[in-house]
Write a protein that holds these residues in place. Structure first.
Motif, PDB file in Angstrom:
ATOM      1  N   LEU A  17       6.209  -0.892  -4.731  1.00  0.00           N
ATOM      2  CA  LEU A  17       5.299  -0.056  -3.948  1.00  0.00           C
ATOM      3  C   LEU A  17       4.303  -0.931  -3.187  1.00  0.00           C
ATOM      4  O   LEU A  17       4.070  -0.723  -1.993  1.00  0.00           O
ATOM      5  N   ILE A  18       3.738  -1.927  -3.858  1.00  0.00           N
ATOM      6  CA  ILE A  18       2.784  -2.833  -3.210  1.00  0.00           C
ATOM      7  C   ILE A  18       3.459  -3.555  -2.051  1.00  0.00           C
ATOM      8  O   ILE A  18       2.910  -3.652  -0.952  1.00  0.00           O
ATOM      9  N   ALA A  19       4.662  -4.058  -2.278  1.00  0.00           N
ATOM     10  CA  ALA A  19       5.379  -4.771  -1.216  1.00  0.00           C
ATOM     11  C   ALA A  19       5.685  -3.848  -0.043  1.00  0.00           C
ATOM     12  O   ALA A  19       5.532  -4.232   1.124  1.00  0.00           O
ATOM     13  N   LYS A  20       6.102  -2.631  -0.338  1.00  0.00           N
ATOM     14  CA  LYS A  20       6.431  -1.689   0.737  1.00  0.00           C
ATOM     15  C   LYS A  20       5.187  -1.269   1.519  1.00  0.00           C
ATOM     16  O   LYS A  20       5.236  -1.143   2.734  1.00  0.00           O
ATOM     17  N   VAL A  21       4.054  -1.068   0.833  1.00  0.00           N
ATOM     18  CA  VAL A  21       2.817  -0.702   1.524  1.00  0.00           C
ATOM     19  C   VAL A  21       2.359  -1.857   2.410  1.00  0.00           C
ATOM     20  O   VAL A  21       1.972  -1.650   3.558  1.00  0.00           O
ATOM     21  N   THR A  22       2.438  -3.082   1.890  1.00  0.00           N
ATOM     22  CA  THR A  22       2.036  -4.245   2.686  1.00  0.00           C
ATOM     23  C   THR A  22       2.903  -4.367   3.929  1.00  0.00           C
ATOM     24  O   THR A  22       2.400  -4.622   5.034  1.00  0.00           O
ATOM     25  N   LYS A  23       4.191  -4.165   3.778  1.00  0.00           N
ATOM     26  CA  LYS A  23       5.108  -4.221   4.926  1.00  0.00           C
ATOM     27  C   LYS A  23       4.779  -3.108   5.925  1.00  0.00           C
ATOM     28  O   LYS A  23       4.733  -3.336   7.139  1.00  0.00           O
ATOM     29  N   ALA A  24       4.496  -1.911   5.425  1.00  0.00           N
ATOM     30  CA  ALA A  24       4.151  -0.787   6.303  1.00  0.00           C
ATOM     31  C   ALA A  24       2.840  -1.051   7.040  1.00  0.00           C
ATOM     32  O   ALA A  24       2.694  -0.687   8.210  1.00  0.00           O
ATOM     33  N   VAL A  25       1.884  -1.704   6.375  1.00  0.00           N
ATOM     34  CA  VAL A  25       0.606  -2.037   7.020  1.00  0.00           C
ATOM     35  C   VAL A  25       0.854  -3.006   8.178  1.00  0.00           C
ATOM     36  O   VAL A  25       0.308  -2.847   9.265  1.00  0.00           O
ATOM     37  N   ARG A  26       1.694  -4.007   7.952  1.00  0.00           N
ATOM     38  CA  ARG A  26       2.002  -4.956   9.032  1.00  0.00           C
ATOM     39  C   ARG A  26       2.640  -4.239  10.222  1.00  0.00           C
ATOM     40  O   ARG A  26       2.290  -4.494  11.373  1.00  0.00           O
ATOM     41  N   TYR A  27       3.606  -3.366   9.947  1.00  0.00           N
ATOM     42  CA  TYR A  27       4.256  -2.618  11.029  1.00  0.00           C
ATOM     43  C   TYR A  27       3.266  -1.721  11.765  1.00  0.00           C
ATOM     44  O   TYR A  27       3.288  -1.629  12.993  1.00  0.00           O
TER      45      TYR A  27
END
Length: 188
Positions: A17-27
């Motif tokens: 979840l943390i990795a996916k949220v971080t990736k979504a923030v970058r996008y």
């Protein structure tokens, strides 16, 4: 399994979840043309994770398998970041010339009444007004209530030109008394 029947817990553990949220923030930052530093990405991610987990994961429970988890998270992140990034852009565009402004422009200024009349002067003014003859005191009270000159004229039964003349003379008289240190001798 979430109460709404979604498979969110089966698909996501906390690390993913943390990795996916971080990736979504970058996008999302790229989508809004904002170049975020690594620290900002981490801060945004933490803020969004807190919101996702707040109220027993209420937002996470809203995932209903109508899209992929990545798409759903990206939409949530974009909605959360949008107001913040727009505010940053507005501040950058509107406050970028702060260095060009003079210190006088940036200094806080109290409203006109507070600048002209401090606390001591306010007490002195109140004392002076209370000692005015009835007609002058009434004129001053109506003016301080915010009535327009036309309304004061009607209220006092005088011409509007008289209101202007009397108010001007009265203000000069009061200003003179205040500047003289609030001499409260007999007033005419």
């Amino acid at each position: 399994m979430w109460p709404n029947g979604s498979q969110a817990t089966d698909r996501l553990d906390i690390e993913r979840l943390i990795a996916k949220v971080t990736k979504a923030v970058r996008y999302a930052c790229r989508f809004y043309n904002y170049r975020a530093s690594q620290d900002e990405v981490e801060d945004f991610s933490q803020d969004i994770l807190v919101k996702l987990l707040k109220d027993d994961g209420r937002i996470l429970q809203s995932f209903a398998n109508r899209s992929s988890v990545d798409t759903w998270l990206y939409t949530v992140v974009r909605r959360e970041l949008r107001p913040y990034l727009f505010r940053l852009r507005w501040e950058k565009e509107n406050l970028s010339n702060v260095d060009d402004l003079s210190p006088e422009t940036l200094r806080y200024r109290a409203n006109q009444e507070e600048r002209l009349i401090g606390d001591n002067e306010r007490i002195t003014l109140h004392t002076i007004i209370s000692r005015l003859p009835d007609r002058k005191r009434r004129l001053m009270q109506l003016d301080l209530q915010g009535l327009k000159s036309r309304e004061i004229a009607i209220e006092m039964g005088i011409k509007i030109e008289s209101v202007y003349r009397r108010k001007s003379a009265l203000l000069k008289e009061i200003q003179g008394l205040i500047e003289a240190g609030g001499s409260l001798g007999p007033l005419a």
